[in-house]
Enzyme design. Sequence first.
Site, PDB file in Angstrom:
ATOM      1  N   ASN A 249      32.240  38.642  48.107  1.00  0.00           N
ATOM      2  CA  ASN A 249      31.219  37.692  47.640  1.00  0.00           C
ATOM      3  C   ASN A 249      31.655  36.293  48.069  1.00  0.00           C
ATOM      4  O   ASN A 249      32.590  35.730  47.505  1.00  0.00           O
ATOM      5  CB  ASN A 249      31.104  37.792  46.111  1.00  0.00           C
ATOM      6  CG  ASN A 249      30.184  36.736  45.534  1.00  0.00           C
ATOM      7  OD1 ASN A 249      29.422  36.083  46.260  1.00  0.00           O
ATOM      8  ND2 ASN A 249      30.245  36.557  44.226  1.00  0.00           N
ATOM      9  N   TRP A 250      30.966  35.761  49.065  1.00  0.00           N
ATOM     10  CA  TRP A 250      31.372  34.455  49.624  1.00  0.00           C
ATOM     11  C   TRP A 250      30.880  33.288  48.781  1.00  0.00           C
ATOM     12  O   TRP A 250      31.227  32.141  49.054  1.00  0.00           O
ATOM     13  CB  TRP A 250      30.852  34.315  51.063  1.00  0.00           C
ATOM     14  CG  TRP A 250      31.448  35.293  52.025  1.00  0.00           C
ATOM     15  CD1 TRP A 250      32.361  36.268  51.752  1.00  0.00           C
ATOM     16  CD2 TRP A 250      31.188  35.388  53.430  1.00  0.00           C
ATOM     17  NE1 TRP A 250      32.678  36.970  52.889  1.00  0.00           N
ATOM     18  CE2 TRP A 250      31.960  36.450  53.931  1.00  0.00           C
ATOM     19  CE3 TRP A 250      30.342  34.698  54.314  1.00  0.00           C
ATOM     20  CZ2 TRP A 250      31.948  36.816  55.277  1.00  0.00           C
ATOM     21  CZ3 TRP A 250      30.320  35.061  55.648  1.00  0.00           C
ATOM     22  CH2 TRP A 250      31.119  36.114  56.127  1.00  0.00           C
ATOM     23  N   LYS A 251      30.053  33.546  47.815  1.00  0.00           N
ATOM     24  CA  LYS A 251      29.506  32.490  46.943  1.00  0.00           C
ATOM     25  C   LYS A 251      28.903  31.346  47.779  1.00  0.00           C
ATOM     26  O   LYS A 251      28.407  31.586  48.867  1.00  0.00           O
ATOM     27  CB  LYS A 251      30.586  31.995  45.976  1.00  0.00           C
ATOM     28  CG  LYS A 251      31.296  33.156  45.274  1.00  0.00           C
ATOM     29  CD  LYS A 251      32.136  32.733  44.121  1.00  0.00           C
ATOM     30  CE  LYS A 251      32.838  33.953  43.560  1.00  0.00           C
ATOM     31  NZ  LYS A 251      33.482  33.714  42.309  1.00  0.00           N
TER      32      LYS A 251
ATOM     33  N   HIS B 131      25.734  38.848  38.686  1.00  0.00           N
ATOM     34  CA  HIS B 131      27.076  38.259  38.784  1.00  0.00           C
ATOM     35  C   HIS B 131      27.270  37.303  37.607  1.00  0.00           C
ATOM     36  O   HIS B 131      26.336  36.627  37.181  1.00  0.00           O
ATOM     37  CB  HIS B 131      27.238  37.522  40.119  1.00  0.00           C
ATOM     38  CG  HIS B 131      28.659  37.108  40.342  1.00  0.00           C
ATOM     39  ND1 HIS B 131      29.168  35.948  39.825  1.00  0.00           N
ATOM     40  CD2 HIS B 131      29.683  37.723  40.994  1.00  0.00           C
ATOM     41  CE1 HIS B 131      30.452  35.862  40.150  1.00  0.00           C
ATOM     42  NE2 HIS B 131      30.790  36.924  40.861  1.00  0.00           N
TER      43      HIS B 131
ATOM     44  N   GLU C 222      28.438  34.452  37.351  1.00  0.00           N
ATOM     45  CA  GLU C 222      28.031  33.049  37.574  1.00  0.00           C
ATOM     46  C   GLU C 222      26.522  32.896  37.442  1.00  0.00           C
ATOM     47  O   GLU C 222      26.026  31.877  36.969  1.00  0.00           O
ATOM     48  CB  GLU C 222      28.551  32.576  38.950  1.00  0.00           C
ATOM     49  CG  GLU C 222      30.061  32.347  38.900  1.00  0.00           C
ATOM     50  CD  GLU C 222      30.802  32.631  40.180  1.00  0.00           C
ATOM     51  OE1 GLU C 222      30.182  32.635  41.262  1.00  0.00           O
ATOM     52  OE2 GLU C 222      32.019  32.873  40.097  1.00  0.00           O
TER      53      GLU C 222
ATOM     54  N   GLU D 257      33.662  43.050  36.107  1.00  0.00           N
ATOM     55  CA  GLU D 257      34.364  41.805  36.412  1.00  0.00           C
ATOM     56  C   GLU D 257      34.606  41.016  35.129  1.00  0.00           C
ATOM     57  O   GLU D 257      33.703  40.302  34.658  1.00  0.00           O
ATOM     58  CB  GLU D 257      33.529  40.947  37.361  1.00  0.00           C
ATOM     59  CG  GLU D 257      33.186  41.625  38.665  1.00  0.00           C
ATOM     60  CD  GLU D 257      32.804  40.586  39.704  1.00  0.00           C
ATOM     61  OE1 GLU D 257      33.551  40.414  40.662  1.00  0.00           O
ATOM     62  OE2 GLU D 257      31.767  39.925  39.532  1.00  0.00           O
TER      63      GLU D 257
ATOM     64  N   GLY E 114      38.185  33.974  39.686  1.00  0.00           N
ATOM     65  CA  GLY E 114      38.536  32.674  40.245  1.00  0.00           C
ATOM     66  C   GLY E 114      39.629  31.952  39.474  1.00  0.00           C
ATOM     67  O   GLY E 114      39.870  30.772  39.689  1.00  0.00           O
TER      68      GLY E 114
ATOM     69  N   SER F  30      40.025  38.056  40.709  1.00  0.00           N
ATOM     70  CA  SER F  30      41.313  37.691  41.309  1.00  0.00           C
ATOM     71  C   SER F  30      42.023  38.874  41.962  1.00  0.00           C
ATOM     72  O   SER F  30      43.245  39.005  41.900  1.00  0.00           O
ATOM     73  CB  SER F  30      42.224  37.014  40.282  1.00  0.00           C
ATOM     74  OG  SER F  30      41.624  35.814  39.821  1.00  0.00           O
TER      75      SER F  30
ATOM     76  N   GLY G  75      36.120  37.807  45.499  1.00  0.00           N
ATOM     77  CA  GLY G  75      35.602  36.458  45.697  1.00  0.00           C
ATOM     78  C   GLY G  75      36.495  35.699  46.663  1.00  0.00           C
ATOM     79  O   GLY G  75      36.420  35.867  47.881  1.00  0.00           O
ATOM     80  N   GLY G  76      37.380  34.870  46.119  1.00  0.00           N
ATOM     81  CA  GLY G  76      38.225  33.984  46.923  1.00  0.00           C
ATOM     82  C   GLY G  76      38.883  34.656  48.117  1.00  0.00           C
ATOM     83  O   GLY G  76      38.837  34.134  49.243  1.00  0.00           O
TER      84      GLY G  76
END
Length: 248
Positions: free
Chosen positions: A9-11, A93, A95, A165, A171, A211, A232-233
């Site tokens: 997920n590149w956000k 998600h 967010e 998640e 993150g 993470s 993510g990251g």
Amino acid sequence: MRRKIVAGNWKMNLVREQAVLLAKEISNERKIDGVELMIFPPFVFVDPITQQIGTDLKVGVQDIYFETSGAFTGEISIAQAKSVGAGIALIGHSERRELFNETNTILKKKVDAALSGQIDFIFCCGEPLNIRKTGREYDFVKIQLEESLFHLSEEEIKKVIIAYEPIWAIGTGETASTEQAEEMHAAIRSWLMERYSEQTAEIIPILYGGSCKPDNAKELFACKNVDGGLIGGASLKTSDFIAIANSF
Ligand code: PEP
């Protein structure tokens, strides 16, 4: 055997050139047979990416709207996402839930829209820190599933990928321990078994997100009920993303 999936997920990161380059790099890497790789770039980059990479890498969108067309400024329909090559969507998600007030009721509509619009999806669930601290994480996640997903028929639920998640691990650099992850994944599978059947519960992939990195992916993916990761990251760096995918 269940599908093994690693999804990035590149956000809201990268600009066009960087996004296309990252997708090409990931697409060109050698991968382990049997592990499905997916990327979720910002919507505007789906088209240039799908034009330039092969079909070994599935490209998805980070969100979809439940209406099919009309006066919904800023939203993206399923037909629009599919028309630029997206084959899958993230739904729910954390967010989107926390920053954009997406409720279980809204997410239920997105789930129904995805099924009728025939796009695959990863349904995300997970508890915030205050819920975990007060020991209510199982009830919280079960309600998320019951209110947005468990109205589906047995045939429909078989098409779903779930991602657990824990929000406190997204993150933050804080990963759920393998025990915490496995316990929740096993609980989700048991609820699927209660609601549907053992056979159905056995085939639904449940990914872990929060993470996940090259140095903890192996341990997490070795858990009986963890079928991969939503990353993510670490999905923004080719070597890390591929190292995670190769952790199976
Ligand atoms: C995510 O956003 O889904 C996620 C898991 O992020 P990170 O890996 O950066 O914690």
